[in-house]
Motif scaffolding. Structure first.
Motif, PDB file in Angstrom:
ATOM      1  N   PHE A 178      -5.632   3.133   2.563  1.00  0.00           N
ATOM      2  CA  PHE A 178      -6.061   3.986   3.663  1.00  0.00           C
ATOM      3  C   PHE A 178      -6.682   3.201   4.814  1.00  0.00           C
ATOM      4  CE2 PHE A 178      -5.662   7.256   0.376  1.00  0.00           C
ATOM      5  CZ  PHE A 178      -4.920   8.182   1.079  1.00  0.00           C
ATOM      6  N   TYR A 196      -8.624   2.435  -1.256  1.00  0.00           N
ATOM      7  CA  TYR A 196      -9.310   2.168   0.012  1.00  0.00           C
ATOM      8  C   TYR A 196      -8.440   1.296   0.917  1.00  0.00           C
ATOM      9  CZ  TYR A 196     -13.814   4.214  -1.185  1.00  0.00           C
ATOM     10  OH  TYR A 196     -14.824   5.099  -1.479  1.00  0.00           O
ATOM     11  N   LYS A 197      -7.831   0.258   0.354  1.00  0.00           N
ATOM     12  CA  LYS A 197      -6.972  -0.625   1.134  1.00  0.00           C
ATOM     13  C   LYS A 197      -5.777   0.153   1.709  1.00  0.00           C
ATOM     14  CE  LYS A 197      -3.933  -4.580   0.901  1.00  0.00           C
ATOM     15  NZ  LYS A 197      -2.560  -4.263   0.608  1.00  0.00           N
ATOM     16  N   GLY A 243      -9.535   2.078  -7.297  1.00  0.00           N
ATOM     17  CA  GLY A 243     -10.282   2.584  -6.147  1.00  0.00           C
ATOM     18  C   GLY A 243     -10.207   1.636  -4.965  1.00  0.00           C
ATOM     19  N   LEU A 244     -10.330   0.341  -5.222  1.00  0.00           N
ATOM     20  CA  LEU A 244     -10.213  -0.652  -4.142  1.00  0.00           C
ATOM     21  C   LEU A 244      -8.830  -0.606  -3.493  1.00  0.00           C
ATOM     22  CD1 LEU A 244     -11.969  -3.735  -5.794  1.00  0.00           C
ATOM     23  CD2 LEU A 244     -12.826  -2.367  -3.881  1.00  0.00           C
ATOM     24  N   VAL A 284      -9.044   0.651   4.833  1.00  0.00           N
ATOM     25  CA  VAL A 284     -10.388   0.086   4.776  1.00  0.00           C
ATOM     26  C   VAL A 284     -10.260  -1.423   4.568  1.00  0.00           C
ATOM     27  CG1 VAL A 284     -12.575   0.042   3.502  1.00  0.00           C
ATOM     28  CG2 VAL A 284     -11.386   2.219   3.872  1.00  0.00           C
ATOM     29  N   ILE A 312     -11.275  -5.004   3.423  1.00  0.00           N
ATOM     30  CA  ILE A 312     -12.065  -5.526   2.314  1.00  0.00           C
ATOM     31  C   ILE A 312     -12.022  -7.043   2.378  1.00  0.00           C
ATOM     32  CG2 ILE A 312     -12.328  -5.558  -0.194  1.00  0.00           C
ATOM     33  CD1 ILE A 312     -10.592  -2.975  -0.251  1.00  0.00           C
ATOM     34  N   SER A 344       0.830  -1.209   0.000  1.00  0.00           N
ATOM     35  CA  SER A 344       0.000   0.000   0.000  1.00  0.00           C
ATOM     36  C   SER A 344       0.860   1.253   0.000  1.00  0.00           C
ATOM     37  CB  SER A 344      -0.907   0.016   1.229  1.00  0.00           C
ATOM     38  OG  SER A 344      -1.828  -1.035   1.159  1.00  0.00           O
TER      39      SER A 344
END
Length: 193
Positions: free
Chosen positions: A171, A168-169, A164-165, A173, A175, A107
């Motif tokens: 940051f 999110y990961k 986008g996924l 989030v 999943i 990430s």
């Protein structure tokens, strides 16, 4: 003992410096690394560094390119066996690839990519270089999907959803891998019809 930089050609030296710059950006942040930091990390004089890159912006563009190359290599390694003409099999392969990328691609690298892009908007020349590099590498990735979808816009939609996924990961989030796999497969099949 000989210095690594003494034993390689100019292209390899630039690549080495670019990768070291990327490491420094990851450690110190884009605004906090200096040409001196890069020179020390590469075991060269600051003056020698200017033989390869004219300024800090040129180093940032080179680091961005090194990061895009890393992402492309990662993707190509995962797709090297995905030459299936069967839509179902292709959907399974790409679902697995995206699942692996989400679970194993750092990430921090994605955050560096965003940091470089966002902090470069004030410099039109630099932004133009970064945009060209970004387009070149993403077009290579998208060409794999165009084979399945027979549509550049469908390929772009899938890649944008995935990006986008990943954001999110990055940051934090959480999943569910199983849900992602199930839904990505459905979307691939839907877009390919």
């Amino acid at each position: 003992m000989a210095n690594y930089m003494d034993s390689v050609d100019k292209i390899e030296k630039k690549k080495y410096i670019s990768e070291k710059t990327l490491e420094l950006i990851s450690k110190k942040g884009l605004a906090n690394f200096t040409m001196e930091d890069v020179a020390v990390a590469c075991n060269v004089s600051k003056g020698s560094l200017y033989n390869y890159f004219k300024n800090k912006n040129a180093l940032i563009v080179a680091a961005f390119t090194a990061l895009m190359e890393k992402m492309l290599r990662f993707f190509e390694e995962k797709t090297s066996d995905s030459t299936s003409d069967c839509l179902e099999k292709s959907a399974d392969i790409y679902t697995q690839i995206y699942s692996e990328i989400l679970s194993s691609f750092p990430s921090s690298d994605l955050l560096r990519l965003l940091e470089i892009l966002l902090n470069s908007t004030h410099d039109p020349s630099m932004m133009q270089s970064l945009t060209k590099t970004f387009k070149d590498y993403y077009n290579k990735i998208l060409s794999n999907f165009e084979k399945i979808f027979k549509s550049k816009s469908s390929a772009l939609m899938l890649q944008a959803m995935f990006d986008g996924l990943v954001i999110y990961k990055a940051f934090g989030v959480e999943i569910s891998d199983e849900e992602i796999q199930e839904n990505v497969r459905k979307i691939v099949l839907c877009l390919a019809k």
